[in-house]
Scaffold this active site. Structure first.
Site, PDB file in Angstrom:
ATOM      1  N   HIS A  55      15.960  15.512  19.288  1.00 37.41           N
ATOM      2  CA  HIS A  55      14.906  16.506  19.511  1.00 37.41           C
ATOM      3  C   HIS A  55      14.437  17.072  18.168  1.00 37.41           C
ATOM      4  CE1 HIS A  55      16.265  17.526  23.896  1.00 37.41           C
ATOM      5  NE2 HIS A  55      16.242  16.218  23.659  1.00 37.41           N
ATOM      6  N   GLU A  57      13.631  20.061  17.213  1.00 35.14           N
ATOM      7  CA  GLU A  57      14.289  21.303  16.790  1.00 35.14           C
ATOM      8  C   GLU A  57      15.698  21.051  16.266  1.00 35.14           C
ATOM      9  OE1 GLU A  57      11.654  22.160  20.408  1.00 35.14           O
ATOM     10  OE2 GLU A  57      13.090  20.629  19.814  1.00 35.14           O
ATOM     11  N   CYS A  85      15.385  23.633  24.247  1.00 34.55           N
ATOM     12  CA  CYS A  85      16.354  23.411  25.318  1.00 34.55           C
ATOM     13  C   CYS A  85      17.707  24.008  24.904  1.00 34.55           C
ATOM     14  CB  CYS A  85      16.487  21.920  25.608  1.00 34.55           C
ATOM     15  SG  CYS A  85      17.366  20.979  24.331  1.00 34.55           S
ATOM     16  N   CYS A  88      19.097  22.391  21.696  1.00 31.90           N
ATOM     17  CA  CYS A  88      18.380  22.817  20.497  1.00 31.90           C
ATOM     18  C   CYS A  88      18.674  24.279  20.170  1.00 31.90           C
ATOM     19  CB  CYS A  88      16.882  22.598  20.674  1.00 31.90           C
ATOM     20  SG  CYS A  88      16.427  20.843  20.740  1.00 31.90           S
TER      21      CYS A  88
END
Length: 160
Positions: A55, A57, A85, A88
């Site tokens: 991801h 992030e 999420c 993250c």
């Protein structure tokens, strides 16, 4: 000079477009220091690297934690197209980034991704994740005026 949050969020949307163009899921994040300088930009890399934790992030927070001190990162802001999420948010927490700003909520994202197995979205706001920790990470978002721009990059990507 620090600019309005919308300026940085629009940059994240551009990064998310590049992520999609590179064959990855359409997410983007940037790291901004306390003076408004963009230090890092990060696309998602899940698909191109076969890395389920790729991801934007998480990748940005991991990279930042190797480049800057925790004291410095506490004064920085992570901007992102969609609410982080749980994974993250945890990475942001451990990296000691002091502020998060996002364009659209995770619920907005779920309405776009549906049941696509590539992105089994949580219904767990990042504020709730951060509230369980010992750090007062500031969260700003969503930005309803920018959420449609962030969502547009996702149109036609997911197999609802």
């Amino acid at each position: 000079m620090y600019r309005e949050h919308e300026y940085y969020l629009k940059r994240c949307i551009e990064v998310s477009k590049a992520s999609r163009e590179h064959g990855n899921t359409p997410f983007g994040a940037i790291l901004v220091d306390e003076d408004g300088n963009i230090l890092l930009e990060q696309e998602n890399v899940e698909i191109s690297t076969h890395k389920s934790t790729g991801h934007a992030e998480t990748q940005l927070a991991e990279k930042a934690s190797t480049m800057y001190s925790k004291d410095f990162l506490w004064k920085c802001t992570l901007y992102t197209t969609a609410e982080p999420c749980a994974m993250c948010a945890g990475c942001i927490y451990w990296s000691n980034i002091g502020r998060v700003v996002y364009a659209m909520t995770e619920k907005d994202l779920l309405s776009l991704t549906g049941s696509d197995e590539q992105n089994p979205t949580f219904d767990l706001p990042c504020r709730d994740v951060f509230a369980r920790g010992q750090k007062d990470i500031r969260v700003i978002g969503p930005f309803p005026e920018l959420a449609p721009l962030a969502a547009e990059v996702h149109r036609g990507f997911w197999n609802k």
